[in-house]
Design a protein around this motif. Sequence first.
Motif, PDB file in Angstrom:
ATOM      1  N   GLY A   1       0.708  -1.257   0.054  1.00 52.83           N
ATOM      2  CA  GLY A   1       0.004   0.089  -0.024  1.00 52.83           C
ATOM      3  C   GLY A   1       0.965   1.291   0.051  1.00 52.83           C
ATOM      4  O   GLY A   1       0.399   2.203  -0.180  1.00 52.83           O
ATOM      5  N   LYS A   2       2.196   1.170   0.114  1.00 48.05           N
ATOM      6  CA  LYS A   2       2.956   2.336   0.317  1.00 48.05           C
ATOM      7  C   LYS A   2       3.675   2.677  -0.841  1.00 48.05           C
ATOM      8  O   LYS A   2       4.044   3.994  -1.207  1.00 48.05           O
ATOM      9  CB  LYS A   2       4.037   2.247   1.405  1.00 48.05           C
TER      10      LYS A   2
ATOM     11  N   TYR B   1     -10.205  -2.574   3.330  1.00 46.85           N
ATOM     12  CA  TYR B   1     -10.306  -3.780   2.237  1.00 46.85           C
ATOM     13  C   TYR B   1      -9.636  -4.948   2.799  1.00 46.85           C
ATOM     14  O   TYR B   1      -8.620  -4.872   3.653  1.00 46.85           O
ATOM     15  CB  TYR B   1      -9.477  -3.216   1.082  1.00 46.85           C
ATOM     16  N   PHE B   2     -10.191  -6.117   2.567  1.00 48.56           N
ATOM     17  CA  PHE B   2      -9.640  -7.511   2.988  1.00 48.56           C
ATOM     18  C   PHE B   2      -9.323  -8.115   1.445  1.00 48.56           C
ATOM     19  O   PHE B   2      -9.935  -8.059   0.531  1.00 48.56           O
ATOM     20  CB  PHE B   2     -10.890  -8.236   3.553  1.00 48.56           C
ATOM     21  N   VAL B   3      -8.279  -8.979   1.664  1.00 50.07           N
ATOM     22  CA  VAL B   3      -7.513  -9.583   0.565  1.00 50.07           C
ATOM     23  C   VAL B   3      -7.239 -10.907   0.687  1.00 50.07           C
ATOM     24  O   VAL B   3      -6.934 -11.562   2.102  1.00 50.07           O
ATOM     25  CB  VAL B   3      -6.546  -8.636   0.004  1.00 50.07           C
TER      26      VAL B   3
ATOM     27  N   GLN C   1      -7.553   0.574  -3.933  1.00 47.11           N
ATOM     28  CA  GLN C   1      -7.514  -0.611  -4.552  1.00 47.11           C
ATOM     29  C   GLN C   1      -6.243  -0.809  -5.278  1.00 47.11           C
ATOM     30  O   GLN C   1      -5.423  -1.884  -4.912  1.00 47.11           O
ATOM     31  CB  GLN C   1      -8.662  -0.808  -5.432  1.00 47.11           C
ATOM     32  N   VAL C   2      -5.852   0.119  -6.078  1.00 42.85           N
ATOM     33  CA  VAL C   2      -4.742  -0.047  -6.831  1.00 42.85           C
ATOM     34  C   VAL C   2      -3.317   0.036  -5.847  1.00 42.85           C
ATOM     35  O   VAL C   2      -2.348  -0.609  -6.389  1.00 42.85           O
ATOM     36  CB  VAL C   2      -4.461   1.071  -7.985  1.00 42.85           C
TER      37      VAL C   2
ATOM     38  N   TYR D   1       8.031 -12.949  -9.341  1.00 37.71           N
ATOM     39  CA  TYR D   1       7.819 -14.372  -9.603  1.00 37.71           C
ATOM     40  C   TYR D   1       6.795 -14.846  -9.092  1.00 37.71           C
ATOM     41  O   TYR D   1       6.299 -16.122  -9.054  1.00 37.71           O
ATOM     42  CB  TYR D   1       9.093 -15.063  -8.605  1.00 37.71           C
ATOM     43  N   GLU D   2       5.951 -14.210  -8.012  1.00 44.68           N
ATOM     44  CA  GLU D   2       4.787 -14.538  -7.524  1.00 44.68           C
ATOM     45  C   GLU D   2       3.484 -14.661  -8.596  1.00 44.68           C
ATOM     46  O   GLU D   2       2.761 -15.512  -8.240  1.00 44.68           O
ATOM     47  CB  GLU D   2       4.332 -13.810  -6.278  1.00 44.68           C
ATOM     48  N   ASN D   3       3.530 -14.058  -9.582  1.00 48.88           N
ATOM     49  CA  ASN D   3       2.566 -14.142 -10.494  1.00 48.88           C
ATOM     50  C   ASN D   3       1.250 -13.997  -9.748  1.00 48.88           C
ATOM     51  O   ASN D   3       0.284 -14.684 -10.196  1.00 48.88           O
ATOM     52  CB  ASN D   3       2.574 -15.204 -11.483  1.00 48.88           C
ATOM     53  N   GLU D   4       0.914 -12.869  -8.946  1.00 47.23           N
ATOM     54  CA  GLU D   4      -0.288 -12.908  -7.889  1.00 47.23           C
ATOM     55  C   GLU D   4      -1.330 -12.230  -8.526  1.00 47.23           C
ATOM     56  O   GLU D   4      -1.596 -11.368  -9.491  1.00 47.23           O
ATOM     57  CB  GLU D   4       0.238 -11.963  -6.788  1.00 47.23           C
ATOM     58  N   VAL D   5      -2.436 -13.151  -8.108  1.00 46.12           N
ATOM     59  CA  VAL D   5      -3.858 -12.402  -8.210  1.00 46.12           C
ATOM     60  C   VAL D   5      -4.787 -12.453  -7.121  1.00 46.12           C
ATOM     61  O   VAL D   5      -4.430 -13.261  -6.206  1.00 46.12           O
ATOM     62  CB  VAL D   5      -4.525 -13.547  -9.356  1.00 46.12           C
ATOM     63  N   ARG D   6      -5.103 -11.183  -6.960  1.00 48.61           N
ATOM     64  CA  ARG D   6      -5.837 -10.735  -5.628  1.00 48.61           C
ATOM     65  C   ARG D   6      -7.369 -10.664  -5.843  1.00 48.61           C
ATOM     66  O   ARG D   6      -7.755 -10.059  -6.729  1.00 48.61           O
ATOM     67  CB  ARG D   6      -5.299  -9.512  -5.152  1.00 48.61           C
ATOM     68  N   LEU D   7      -7.965 -11.079  -4.746  1.00 48.90           N
ATOM     69  CA  LEU D   7      -9.273 -10.910  -4.633  1.00 48.90           C
ATOM     70  C   LEU D   7      -9.693  -9.757  -3.360  1.00 48.90           C
ATOM     71  O   LEU D   7      -9.215 -10.055  -2.163  1.00 48.90           O
ATOM     72  CB  LEU D   7     -10.426 -12.259  -4.536  1.00 48.90           C
ATOM     73  N   LEU D   8     -10.087  -8.719  -3.882  1.00 48.09           N
ATOM     74  CA  LEU D   8     -10.297  -7.667  -2.782  1.00 48.09           C
ATOM     75  C   LEU D   8     -11.628  -7.329  -2.445  1.00 48.09           C
ATOM     76  O   LEU D   8     -12.384  -7.263  -3.325  1.00 48.09           O
ATOM     77  CB  LEU D   8      -9.727  -6.251  -3.273  1.00 48.09           C
ATOM     78  N   CYS D   9     -12.145  -7.373  -1.202  1.00 53.13           N
ATOM     79  CA  CYS D   9     -13.440  -6.974  -0.825  1.00 53.13           C
ATOM     80  C   CYS D   9     -13.579  -6.064   0.294  1.00 53.13           C
ATOM     81  O   CYS D   9     -12.685  -6.081   1.244  1.00 53.13           O
ATOM     82  CB  CYS D   9     -14.246  -8.192  -0.162  1.00 53.13           C
TER      83      CYS D   9
END
Length: 290
Positions: free
Chosen positions: A86-87, A116-118, A201-202, A213-221
Amino acid sequence: ALAYVLRNMIRNSTANEITENCLLFLQGYMGIQDIFEKYFEYNPSRNDGVPSRIYHYTSLQTLEKLSGGSPIRLSNTLNLNDPSEGKLLPKYLDEINYDLAAAGISEDFSLPITDYFVISFCSDSNDSLPMWQQYAGGGTGCRIGFVLDQFVNYTLCRVTYDKHIIKAFMDDIVAFRSSFLSVGQKILDLLDATIMETLTQVAFLFKDSAYKYENEVRLLCKKRPWETKEGQIVEGEIFPRLYAELPMNVSFDYVQLGPKVSDYLASHISLGIEARIKDCTIGRSGIEIR
């Protein structure tokens, strides 16, 4: 902030103004959402008949709970592992002296504690040694595969590690906002509140390139504190950490056990999973870990 500005607009407007302003705001809101999805929505398409999956590295205890029907838990963004979460966004915009006013953002732009929760997933179908080490107990845990179709009612977001993508996103926001400069301050205030909410969110979808390397996908609520539940108290903290539950039943059809899971425990887990979940593929990682 968005709801506050919207209430004030309605209270101080005539019926005709409300109708016109609501249409303008809807146009602005949808435009910002379109820009957000252009850069961050994760929606891979495959035409080979193979279901697309996302993967979650976790402990065997979590595997047992999920196999028994427990809902997926989402952590508050305050409690994520990376201390820079977030920073980076405000820091990067400051580094390049970005014209924040043009984007409707105050010059002292920063992110407060959020609602926000993720939950994080990995989009890579191949398992990864760093991921086993960091997120699955050094290889003693597992990797769970979820078919993407189950998340159709949610926006899955891809994390970016590229500053150029952030710059392009901001430029599109500024260009879109400039087309609303003549519509009046009420609508502009609403649009700016929408932009700020989107940037929150961004900020949690932008990570240092060291994590690529994490190739991360997140779901934010987004959840208010009274919509959440209390978890454990972490050493050094006073109140229990809050978590949210995904309000839907999400099942999995793939489990890969970590390279440090013993043969006996692997057989024990396979038997337990087969008793609870029909047609679940269970495998072992071939990665070597000392």
